[in-house]
Design a protein around this motif. Structure first.
Motif, PDB file in Angstrom:
ATOM      1  N   SER A   1       0.896  -1.217   0.000  1.00  0.00           N
ATOM      2  CA  SER A   1      -0.014  -0.098  -0.068  1.00  0.00           C
ATOM      3  C   SER A   1       0.858   1.421   0.015  1.00  0.00           C
ATOM      4  CB  SER A   1      -0.733   0.063   1.067  1.00  0.00           C
ATOM      5  OG  SER A   1      -1.486   1.264   1.264  1.00  0.00           O
ATOM      6  N   ARG A   2       1.033   1.828  -0.972  1.00  0.00           N
ATOM      7  CA  ARG A   2       1.750   3.208  -1.174  1.00  0.00           C
ATOM      8  C   ARG A   2       1.238   4.157  -0.357  1.00  0.00           C
ATOM      9  NH1 ARG A   2       3.360  -0.208  -4.434  1.00  0.00           N
ATOM     10  NH2 ARG A   2       5.227  -0.053  -5.824  1.00  0.00           N
ATOM     11  N   SER A   3      -0.371   4.258  -0.340  1.00  0.00           N
ATOM     12  CA  SER A   3      -1.112   5.350   0.584  1.00  0.00           C
ATOM     13  C   SER A   3      -0.591   5.179   1.903  1.00  0.00           C
ATOM     14  CB  SER A   3      -2.598   4.990   0.341  1.00  0.00           C
ATOM     15  OG  SER A   3      -3.139   4.032   0.596  1.00  0.00           O
ATOM     16  N   GLN A   4      -0.282   3.978   2.432  1.00  0.00           N
ATOM     17  CA  GLN A   4      -0.045   3.730   3.904  1.00  0.00           C
ATOM     18  C   GLN A   4       1.322   4.543   3.910  1.00  0.00           C
ATOM     19  OE1 GLN A   4      -0.427  -0.041   5.443  1.00  0.00           O
ATOM     20  NE2 GLN A   4      -2.856  -0.131   5.024  1.00  0.00           N
ATOM     21  N   LEU A   5       2.258   4.162   3.149  1.00  0.00           N
ATOM     22  CA  LEU A   5       3.556   4.628   3.219  1.00  0.00           C
ATOM     23  C   LEU A   5       3.473   6.205   3.359  1.00  0.00           C
ATOM     24  CD1 LEU A   5       6.736   4.487   2.933  1.00  0.00           C
ATOM     25  CD2 LEU A   5       6.037   4.872   0.332  1.00  0.00           C
ATOM     26  N   VAL A   6       2.786   6.761   2.352  1.00  0.00           N
ATOM     27  CA  VAL A   6       2.774   8.264   2.256  1.00  0.00           C
ATOM     28  C   VAL A   6       2.027   8.744   3.406  1.00  0.00           C
ATOM     29  CG1 VAL A   6       1.856  10.274   1.032  1.00  0.00           C
ATOM     30  CG2 VAL A   6       2.487   8.316  -0.177  1.00  0.00           C
ATOM     31  N   MET A   7       0.995   8.166   4.073  1.00  0.00           N
ATOM     32  CA  MET A   7       0.434   8.646   5.485  1.00  0.00           C
ATOM     33  C   MET A   7       1.383   8.420   6.462  1.00  0.00           C
ATOM     34  SD  MET A   7      -2.616   9.582   4.417  1.00  0.00           S
ATOM     35  CE  MET A   7      -3.930   9.675   5.654  1.00  0.00           C
ATOM     36  N   GLN A   8       2.005   7.631   6.595  1.00  0.00           N
ATOM     37  CA  GLN A   8       3.201   7.342   7.556  1.00  0.00           C
ATOM     38  C   GLN A   8       4.190   8.509   7.410  1.00  0.00           C
ATOM     39  OE1 GLN A   8       2.993   5.198  10.370  1.00  0.00           O
ATOM     40  NE2 GLN A   8       4.862   6.051  11.142  1.00  0.00           N
ATOM     41  N   ALA A   9       4.571   8.459   6.329  1.00  0.00           N
ATOM     42  CA  ALA A   9       5.847   9.604   6.151  1.00  0.00           C
ATOM     43  C   ALA A   9       5.334  11.050   6.502  1.00  0.00           C
ATOM     44  CB  ALA A   9       6.135   9.641   4.356  1.00  0.00           C
ATOM     45  N   LEU A  10       4.078  11.472   6.020  1.00  0.00           N
ATOM     46  CA  LEU A  10       3.397  12.784   6.514  1.00  0.00           C
ATOM     47  C   LEU A  10       3.160  12.886   7.670  1.00  0.00           C
ATOM     48  CD1 LEU A  10       1.365  13.547   3.325  1.00  0.00           C
ATOM     49  CD2 LEU A  10       3.750  14.386   3.872  1.00  0.00           C
ATOM     50  N   GLY A  11       2.778  11.914   8.261  1.00  0.00           N
ATOM     51  CA  GLY A  11       2.338  11.899   9.967  1.00  0.00           C
ATOM     52  C   GLY A  11       3.561  11.880  10.650  1.00  0.00           C
ATOM     53  N   SER A  12       4.570  11.711  10.498  1.00  0.00           N
ATOM     54  CA  SER A  12       5.860  11.744  11.186  1.00  0.00           C
ATOM     55  C   SER A  12       6.594  13.108  11.430  1.00  0.00           C
ATOM     56  CB  SER A  12       7.088  10.740  10.508  1.00  0.00           C
ATOM     57  OG  SER A  12       7.486  11.092   9.678  1.00  0.00           O
ATOM     58  N   HIS A  13       6.124  13.985  10.699  1.00  0.00           N
ATOM     59  CA  HIS A  13       6.394  15.499  10.677  1.00  0.00           C
ATOM     60  C   HIS A  13       5.691  16.409   9.739  1.00  0.00           C
ATOM     61  CE1 HIS A  13       8.445  14.930   6.667  1.00  0.00           C
ATOM     62  NE2 HIS A  13       8.589  16.449   6.765  1.00  0.00           N
ATOM     63  N   THR A  14       5.468  17.584  10.194  1.00  0.00           N
ATOM     64  CA  THR A  14       4.774  18.472   9.442  1.00  0.00           C
ATOM     65  C   THR A  14       5.536  18.841   8.098  1.00  0.00           C
ATOM     66  OG1 THR A  14       3.743  19.401  11.401  1.00  0.00           O
ATOM     67  CG2 THR A  14       3.515  20.896   9.420  1.00  0.00           C
ATOM     68  N   PRO A  15       4.966  18.805   6.888  1.00  0.00           N
ATOM     69  CA  PRO A  15       5.822  18.966   5.885  1.00  0.00           C
ATOM     70  C   PRO A  15       5.805  20.361   5.754  1.00  0.00           C
ATOM     71  CG  PRO A  15       3.560  18.076   5.089  1.00  0.00           C
ATOM     72  CD  PRO A  15       3.921  17.903   6.561  1.00  0.00           C
ATOM     73  N   SER A  16       6.761  21.134   4.914  1.00  0.00           N
ATOM     74  CA  SER A  16       6.642  22.504   4.699  1.00  0.00           C
ATOM     75  C   SER A  16       5.706  22.720   3.443  1.00  0.00           C
ATOM     76  CB  SER A  16       8.237  22.922   4.251  1.00  0.00           C
ATOM     77  OG  SER A  16       8.518  22.441   3.054  1.00  0.00           O
ATOM     78  N   LYS A  17       5.554  24.042   3.286  1.00  0.00           N
ATOM     79  CA  LYS A  17       4.683  24.503   2.237  1.00  0.00           C
ATOM     80  C   LYS A  17       5.293  24.147   0.880  1.00  0.00           C
ATOM     81  CE  LYS A  17       2.239  28.507   4.272  1.00  0.00           C
ATOM     82  NZ  LYS A  17       1.374  29.329   4.133  1.00  0.00           N
ATOM     83  N   GLU A  18       6.468  24.248   0.884  1.00  0.00           N
ATOM     84  CA  GLU A  18       7.470  23.784  -0.359  1.00  0.00           C
ATOM     85  C   GLU A  18       7.427  22.355  -0.855  1.00  0.00           C
ATOM     86  OE1 GLU A  18       8.985  25.751   1.989  1.00  0.00           O
ATOM     87  OE2 GLU A  18       8.830  27.388   1.044  1.00  0.00           O
ATOM     88  N   GLU A  19       7.263  21.431   0.185  1.00  0.00           N
ATOM     89  CA  GLU A  19       6.997  20.081   0.171  1.00  0.00           C
ATOM     90  C   GLU A  19       5.570  19.808  -0.139  1.00  0.00           C
ATOM     91  OE1 GLU A  19      10.041  17.838   3.241  1.00  0.00           O
ATOM     92  OE2 GLU A  19       8.692  18.947   4.108  1.00  0.00           O
TER      93      GLU A  19
END
Length: 126
Positions: free
Chosen positions: A95-113
């Motif tokens: 599940s690529r969506s689970q990977l993305v959710m985990q990656a984004l949930g571990s820190h707040t991305p910048s506006k650029e990101e």
């Protein structure tokens, strides 16, 4: 820079590859000097790892001079893709969506990101 078989670098080999990807080429001494900034390792360990990496085809070396010059023989992008695909398959059951959710949930991305992510998502919708 292409190889016929899939190469799976170890964590220590990845650290050396990072140095080579960033520098383009380097001697064992130059790689070692960058590694010791963040890691406790001996020069002979770095030398042996780079010799093994040469035998495995992860790096190439110019040995026309006394000091050998090494370059990565695999691209950063191909290696990232390979490792991410393995991680998605093994840790996230594909599940690529689970990977993305985990990656984004571990820190707040910048506006650029967030803008980069949005542009990527938009490109998939076309």
């Amino acid at each position: 820079m292409s190889t016929t078989k899939t190469l799976k670098p170890t964590d220590s080999e990845l650290e050396i590859l990072q140095v080579l990807w960033n520098r383009g080429e380097a001697t064992v001494r130059e790689v070692h000097e960058e590694l010791v900034v963040t890691k406790d390792c001996g020069y002979t360990t770095t030398l042996k790892l780079m010799q093994i990496m040469f035998e495995k085809g992860l790096v190439i070396r110019d040995d026309s001079n006394r000091t050998h010059i090494y370059q990565a023989n695999i691209s950063r992008e191909k290696t990232q893709r390979q490792l991410v695909n393995k991680m998605v398959d093994t840790l996230f059951s594909g599940s690529r969506s689970q990977l993305v959710m985990q990656a984004l949930g571990s820190h707040t991305p910048s506006k650029e990101e967030l803008n980069e992510i949005q542009q990527l998502l938009d490109s998939f919708k076309k």
